[in-house]
Design a protein around this motif. Structure first.
Motif, PDB file in Angstrom:
ATOM      1  N   ASP A   1      31.684  15.077  68.009  1.00 12.80           N
ATOM      2  CA  ASP A   1      31.920  15.703  66.701  1.00 12.80           C
ATOM      3  C   ASP A   1      32.921  14.940  65.839  1.00 12.80           C
ATOM      4  OD1 ASP A   1      30.251  17.757  67.568  1.00 12.80           O
ATOM      5  OD2 ASP A   1      31.929  18.883  68.437  1.00 12.80           O
ATOM      6  N   HIS A   2      33.946  14.410  66.475  1.00 12.87           N
ATOM      7  CA  HIS A   2      35.021  13.762  65.704  1.00 12.87           C
ATOM      8  C   HIS A   2      35.407  12.428  66.324  1.00 12.87           C
ATOM      9  CE1 HIS A   2      35.851  17.688  63.828  1.00 12.87           C
ATOM     10  NE2 HIS A   2      35.805  18.196  65.046  1.00 12.87           N
ATOM     11  N   ILE A   3      35.958  11.567  65.476  1.00 13.21           N
ATOM     12  CA  ILE A   3      36.597  10.347  65.973  1.00 13.21           C
ATOM     13  C   ILE A   3      38.063  10.423  65.579  1.00 13.21           C
ATOM     14  CG2 ILE A   3      36.655   7.823  65.922  1.00 13.21           C
ATOM     15  CD1 ILE A   3      33.678   7.955  65.028  1.00 13.21           C
ATOM     16  N   ILE A   4      38.928  10.228  66.551  1.00 11.68           N
ATOM     17  CA  ILE A   4      40.365  10.219  66.271  1.00 11.68           C
ATOM     18  C   ILE A   4      40.822   8.765  66.352  1.00 11.68           C
ATOM     19  CG2 ILE A   4      42.631  10.988  67.091  1.00 11.68           C
ATOM     20  CD1 ILE A   4      41.125  13.541  68.143  1.00 11.68           C
ATOM     21  N   HIS A   5      41.267   8.261  65.219  1.00  8.92           N
ATOM     22  CA  HIS A   5      41.662   6.854  65.141  1.00  8.92           C
ATOM     23  C   HIS A   5      43.165   6.772  65.350  1.00  8.92           C
ATOM     24  CE1 HIS A   5      37.723   6.058  63.170  1.00  8.92           C
ATOM     25  NE2 HIS A   5      37.913   7.309  62.767  1.00  8.92           N
ATOM     26  N   THR A   6      43.572   5.977  66.300  1.00 12.90           N
ATOM     27  CA  THR A   6      44.999   5.792  66.524  1.00 12.90           C
ATOM     28  C   THR A   6      45.266   4.302  66.627  1.00 12.90           C
ATOM     29  OG1 THR A   6      46.898   6.543  67.842  1.00 12.90           O
ATOM     30  CG2 THR A   6      44.894   5.991  69.064  1.00 12.90           C
TER      31      THR A   6
ATOM     32  N   GLU B   1      49.696   4.303  60.499  1.00 14.69           N
ATOM     33  CA  GLU B   1      50.833   3.605  61.114  1.00 14.69           C
ATOM     34  C   GLU B   1      50.668   3.556  62.631  1.00 14.69           C
ATOM     35  OE1 GLU B   1      53.280   1.942  59.581  1.00 14.69           O
ATOM     36  OE2 GLU B   1      52.126   2.439  57.771  1.00 14.69           O
ATOM     37  N   THR B   2      51.311   2.599  63.252  1.00 18.36           N
ATOM     38  CA  THR B   2      51.290   2.496  64.724  1.00 18.36           C
ATOM     39  C   THR B   2      51.845   3.794  65.325  1.00 18.36           C
ATOM     40  OG1 THR B   2      51.650   0.140  64.482  1.00 18.36           O
ATOM     41  CG2 THR B   2      52.041   1.070  66.674  1.00 18.36           C
ATOM     42  N   GLY B   3      51.129   4.312  66.310  1.00 21.43           N
ATOM     43  CA  GLY B   3      51.570   5.547  66.974  1.00 21.43           C
ATOM     44  C   GLY B   3      51.006   6.815  66.343  1.00 21.43           C
ATOM     45  N   GLU B   4      50.462   6.691  65.131  1.00 18.14           N
ATOM     46  CA  GLU B   4      49.896   7.882  64.482  1.00 18.14           C
ATOM     47  C   GLU B   4      48.397   7.997  64.747  1.00 18.14           C
ATOM     48  OE1 GLU B   4      51.190   7.964  60.426  1.00 18.14           O
ATOM     49  OE2 GLU B   4      53.281   8.243  61.052  1.00 18.14           O
ATOM     50  N   ALA B   5      47.832   9.128  64.323  1.00 19.52           N
ATOM     51  CA  ALA B   5      46.401   9.354  64.564  1.00 19.52           C
ATOM     52  C   ALA B   5      45.781  10.041  63.363  1.00 19.52           C
ATOM     53  CB  ALA B   5      46.223  10.214  65.811  1.00 19.52           C
ATOM     54  N   LYS B   6      44.577   9.652  63.017  1.00 19.72           N
ATOM     55  CA  LYS B   6      43.837  10.293  61.915  1.00 19.72           C
ATOM     56  C   LYS B   6      42.414  10.600  62.375  1.00 19.72           C
ATOM     57  CE  LYS B   6      46.612   8.583  58.125  1.00 19.72           C
ATOM     58  NZ  LYS B   6      46.652   7.878  56.840  1.00 19.72           N
ATOM     59  N   ILE B   7      41.900  11.707  61.892  1.00 19.80           N
ATOM     60  CA  ILE B   7      40.598  12.173  62.394  1.00 19.80           C
ATOM     61  C   ILE B   7      39.506  12.015  61.325  1.00 19.80           C
ATOM     62  CG2 ILE B   7      40.969  14.590  61.728  1.00 19.80           C
ATOM     63  CD1 ILE B   7      39.740  15.307  64.564  1.00 19.80           C
TER      64      ILE B   7
ATOM     65  N   ALA C   1      45.799  16.058  67.292  1.00 25.90           N
ATOM     66  CA  ALA C   1      44.706  16.077  66.304  1.00 25.90           C
ATOM     67  C   ALA C   1      43.497  16.803  66.891  1.00 25.90           C
ATOM     68  CB  ALA C   1      44.327  14.651  65.912  1.00 25.90           C
ATOM     69  N   ALA C   2      43.232  16.574  68.183  1.00 24.21           N
ATOM     70  CA  ALA C   2      42.102  17.239  68.838  1.00 24.21           C
ATOM     71  C   ALA C   2      42.324  18.756  68.845  1.00 24.21           C
ATOM     72  CB  ALA C   2      41.937  16.711  70.259  1.00 24.21           C
ATOM     73  N   ARG C   3      43.498  19.166  69.279  1.00 25.25           N
ATOM     74  CA  ARG C   3      43.799  20.602  69.367  1.00 25.25           C
ATOM     75  C   ARG C   3      43.725  21.253  67.986  1.00 25.25           C
ATOM     76  NH1 ARG C   3      48.248  23.773  68.667  1.00 25.25           N
ATOM     77  NH2 ARG C   3      49.500  21.984  68.058  1.00 25.25           N
ATOM     78  N   GLN C   4      44.314  20.601  66.993  1.00 21.68           N
ATOM     79  CA  GLN C   4      44.339  21.191  65.644  1.00 21.68           C
ATOM     80  C   GLN C   4      42.937  21.308  65.047  1.00 21.68           C
ATOM     81  OE1 GLN C   4      47.158  18.601  63.792  1.00 21.68           O
ATOM     82  NE2 GLN C   4      48.870  19.548  64.897  1.00 21.68           N
ATOM     83  N   ASN C   5      42.016  20.527  65.561  1.00 25.49           N
ATOM     84  CA  ASN C   5      40.645  20.586  65.047  1.00 25.49           C
ATOM     85  C   ASN C   5      39.707  21.326  66.000  1.00 25.49           C
ATOM     86  OD1 ASN C   5      40.323  18.861  62.402  1.00 25.49           O
ATOM     87  ND2 ASN C   5      41.892  17.906  63.669  1.00 25.49           N
ATOM     88  N   GLY C   6      40.284  22.093  66.894  1.00 22.37           N
ATOM     89  CA  GLY C   6      39.496  22.975  67.756  1.00 22.37           C
ATOM     90  C   GLY C   6      38.708  22.266  68.845  1.00 22.37           C
TER      91      GLY C   6
END
Ligand code: AR6
Length: 322
Positions: free
Chosen positions: A226-231, A210-216, A256-261
């Motif tokens: 290491d990761h891509i965070i899609h927003t 959804e708009t405003g959300e983010a998925k890793i 999302a970044a913080r939660q994934n270290g």
């Protein structure tokens, strides 16, 4: 591979510091070095030939005092010197990873904590300091600058970079995606091309965003990420809600970044391309949200890079800072 993730973080911040050019701030590097000291970061330190080491290990008592280091037990080891001048002043080379080490002449190495190494420097008056990764993107740290590093209190930091998120070495890059998460133009297309087909395969399982959300997701073929965070940013409409949604993109990506270290994250200008968000307005939202997030997460050290693919985006941030 680097010996530990703190060493990887140092290597990455040094790379980004070079990429940033002349005026790039050094705080991200000092943050990662200080975090490394706090967490027993291991580095590779070249030593004299194995023969010499073997002799040393065989009969440590016979060794003369001086340029030796006591590593755990009574095993004196002489570090290699670099850039020795006629007066005998020298620097000690230090490597963050095997790859960095392999870029130059081969040498025996030992693993050493960075903190112990810099403590030991006090005993060697002719040692002027360290060179991190001397073969490529080297960073010289004199004894004076190491004192600054030792006292440095790590805290989250924002760097403004001219370039793409794909130019940086970071734990996470943010993708300005669309709700399908199945790729598109702009930075989204560039990221999918760089990461390869596996990224699309993982994205298919996410059921959109959804708009405003983010998925890793993983970063696949993007080697130094290491990761891509899609927003998904808002399509600019001129209504108040735009700012709330754009702010949510930055906030949720940082979460999302913080939660994934992750300790470092690179943002593109979300919504400032195809989605038409005016640059000055977007810059205010981005900066305010990131600073608010820093305030709310004082215990977290995050090196944030705001990547300005177009000069106009960089100029918008500079106007705001003035
Ligand atoms: N490489 C790096 N950064 C880029 C590139 C690139 N090739 N192209 C643009 N940017 P945009 P949006 C920067 O348009 O406005 C996509 O089709 C650009 O300068 O990529 O959020 C998606 O699938 C700006 O800083 O994203 C969506 O449908 C930032 O990337 C839609 O566009 C965002 O510009 C999203 O639009």
């Amino acid at each position: 591979m680097a010996l530990d993730r703190y060493a990887t973080a140092v290597e990455r911040t040094i790379f980004n510091w070079y990429f940033g050019g002349e005026n790039a701030p050094v705080e991200p590097v000092f943050n990662t070095l200080q975090m490394g000291i706090r967490h027993g970061m291991q580095v590779y330190v070249p030593i004299e030939t194995p023969d010499v080491l073997a002799r040393m290990l065989g009969d440590p008592e016979k060794l003369k005092a001086g340029d030796t280091y006591t590593c755990g037990q009574e095993v004196p080891i002489r570090f290699r010197h670099i850039a020795e001048d006629p007066e005998g002043n020298y620097l000690i080379p230090v490597f963050t990873s095997q790859e960095e080490l392999d870029k130059g002449e081969s040498s025996s190495v030992i693993n050493q904590t960075f903190g112990d190494l810099i403590k030991a420097l006090d005993r060697w008056p002719q040692c002027q300091g360290l060179v991190i990764n001397p073969w490529d993107k080297r960073m010289i740290l004199t004894k004076e600058s190491l004192e600054v590093v030792k006292r440095h209190v790590p805290k989250s930091h924002i760097s403004f970079v001219r370039g793409s998120v794909l130019d940086l070495h970071v734990d996470a890059i943010v993708n300005a995606a669309n709700k399908s998460l199945l790729g598109g133009g702009g930075v989204d297309g560039a990221i999918h091309r760089a990461a390869g087909k596996e990224l699309l395969q993982e994205c298919r399982k996410l059921n959109g965003c959804e708009t405003g959300e983010a998925k890793i997701t993983g970063a696949y073929a993007i080697r130094d990420v290491d990761h891509i965070i899609h927003t998904v940013g808002p399509v600019y409409s001129g209504k108040n809600r735009d700012a709330d949604l754009l702010s949510a993109c930055y906030w949720n990506s940082l979460e999302a970044a913080r939660q994934n270290g992750c300790g470092s994250i690179a943002f593109p200008g979300i919504s400032t391309g195809v989605y038409g968000y005016p640059l000055d307005e977007a810059a205010v939202v981005a900066l305010r949200t990131i600073v608010r997030w820093f305030e709310a997460h004082k215990e977290t050290v995050m090196n944030v890079y705001l990547c300005c693919f177009k000069d106009a985006e960089y100029e918008a941030f500079m106007r705001l800072l003035q």
